[in-house]
Scaffold this active site. Structure first.
Site, short mmCIF file in Angstrom:
data_model
loop_
_atom_site.label_atom_id
_atom_site.label_comp_id
_atom_site.label_asym_id
_atom_site.label_seq_id
_atom_site.Cartn_x
_atom_site.Cartn_y
_atom_site.Cartn_z
N GLY A 57 -56.84 -53.87 -78.31
CA GLY A 57 -56.34 -52.88 -79.26
C GLY A 57 -57.48 -52.24 -80.01
O GLY A 57 -58.55 -52.83 -80.17
N GLN A 91 -61.61 -47.57 -86.78
CA GLN A 91 -62.69 -48.39 -86.22
C GLN A 91 -63.77 -47.53 -85.55
O GLN A 91 -64.87 -48.01 -85.29
CB GLN A 91 -62.15 -49.40 -85.20
CG GLN A 91 -61.33 -50.51 -85.86
CD GLN A 91 -60.85 -51.51 -84.83
OE1 GLN A 91 -59.81 -51.32 -84.21
NE2 GLN A 91 -61.60 -52.57 -84.63
N CYS A 149 -61.41 -59.26 -83.69
CA CYS A 149 -61.40 -57.82 -83.95
C CYS A 149 -62.71 -57.24 -83.45
O CYS A 149 -63.77 -57.83 -83.64
CB CYS A 149 -61.26 -57.58 -85.46
SG CYS A 149 -61.21 -55.84 -85.91
N LEU A 150 -62.63 -56.07 -82.79
CA LEU A 150 -63.85 -55.46 -82.25
C LEU A 150 -64.81 -55.05 -83.37
O LEU A 150 -65.99 -54.87 -83.12
CB LEU A 150 -63.49 -54.24 -81.39
CG LEU A 150 -62.74 -54.56 -80.08
CD1 LEU A 150 -62.35 -53.28 -79.36
CD2 LEU A 150 -63.56 -55.47 -79.18
N HIS A 172 -51.70 -56.08 -86.05
CA HIS A 172 -53.13 -56.08 -86.39
C HIS A 172 -53.67 -54.65 -86.43
O HIS A 172 -54.38 -54.27 -87.37
CB HIS A 172 -53.88 -56.93 -85.34
CG HIS A 172 -55.37 -56.92 -85.44
ND1 HIS A 172 -56.10 -58.08 -85.63
CD2 HIS A 172 -56.28 -55.91 -85.36
CE1 HIS A 172 -57.39 -57.76 -85.66
NE2 HIS A 172 -57.53 -56.46 -85.50
N GLU A 173 -53.30 -53.85 -85.42
CA GLU A 173 -53.81 -52.47 -85.35
C GLU A 173 -53.22 -51.59 -86.45
O GLU A 173 -53.92 -50.77 -87.04
CB GLU A 173 -53.54 -51.85 -83.97
CG GLU A 173 -54.19 -52.59 -82.79
CD GLU A 173 -55.66 -52.90 -82.99
OE1 GLU A 173 -56.36 -52.13 -83.66
OE2 GLU A 173 -56.11 -53.95 -82.48
N HIS A 176 -54.99 -51.96 -89.66
CA HIS A 176 -56.24 -51.19 -89.75
C HIS A 176 -56.00 -49.83 -90.40
O HIS A 176 -56.86 -49.32 -91.12
CB HIS A 176 -56.81 -50.94 -88.35
CG HIS A 176 -57.73 -52.03 -87.84
ND1 HIS A 176 -58.91 -52.36 -88.47
CD2 HIS A 176 -57.64 -52.84 -86.77
CE1 HIS A 176 -59.51 -53.34 -87.79
NE2 HIS A 176 -58.75 -53.66 -86.75
#
Ligand code: NI
Length: 172
Positions: free
Chosen positions: A45, A50, A94-95, A136-137, A140
């Site tokens: 995701g 991000q 998380c990226l 989660h996304e 963000h």
């Protein structure tokens, strides 16, 4: 085109993102770039903030098995419209917080509505990893990271590691 992923801490990861007003070719290209960036990372995701774009757009694909058909989802203005009382614990990453993982408790099942890549309103019920990932996304887009669910000490520890990582990256 692949985009650069911001690493926490970064003020842009703490902002509430603006709703997308009109779908444009520019936004579709952005979504395609985000999918390319996500698959390349690799991740399941990615949210627009991000890559430094403060708009309500996320992409995800939780199909991880080799040989299974990918299912890329592009969601403009995604919204959780209902969530189960039953919860689920997943070890999240998380990226924007590379190589750090921690257990987070979230509602097990969520109903989500969004505008798809063709501008159509969609609604779907998500369970399991898909549910965790979409929550989660969407977090963000409200400037919230998975580490915000952790105890302060653990959060500070991870943040310090990320500050160190960024210092090292800046030097090299
Ligand atoms: Ni993330």
């Amino acid at each position: 085109m692949k985009r650069n992923i911001l690493i926490h801490p970064d003020p842009r990861l703490k902002k509430v993102c603006a709703p997308v007003a009109d779908l444009s070719d520019e936004l579709r290209t952005l979504a395609d770039d985000m999918l390319e960036t996500m698959y390349d990372a690799p991740g399941i995701g990615l949210a627009a903030p991000q890559i430094g774009i403060l708009e309500r757009l996320i992409v995800l694909d939780c199909i991880k098995e080799e040989g299974e058909t990918p299912r890329p989802l592009v969601m403009f203005n995604p919204e959780v419209i209902a969530s189960s009382d039953e919860t689920n614990v997943y070890e999240e990453g998380c990226l924007s917080i590379p190589d750090q993982y921690a257990e987070v408790t979230r509602p097990k099942v969520v109903d989500v509505s969004w505008i798809d890549r063709d501008g159509k309103l969609q609604q779907e019920t998500f369970d399991g990893l898909w549910s965790t990932c979409v929550q989660h996304e969407i977090d963000h887009l409200d400037g919230k990271l998975f580490i915000d669910y952790l105890k302060p000490l653990k959060r500070q520890m991870i943040t310090r590691k990320m500050q160190k990582l960024k210092r090292e990256q800046a030097r090299s």
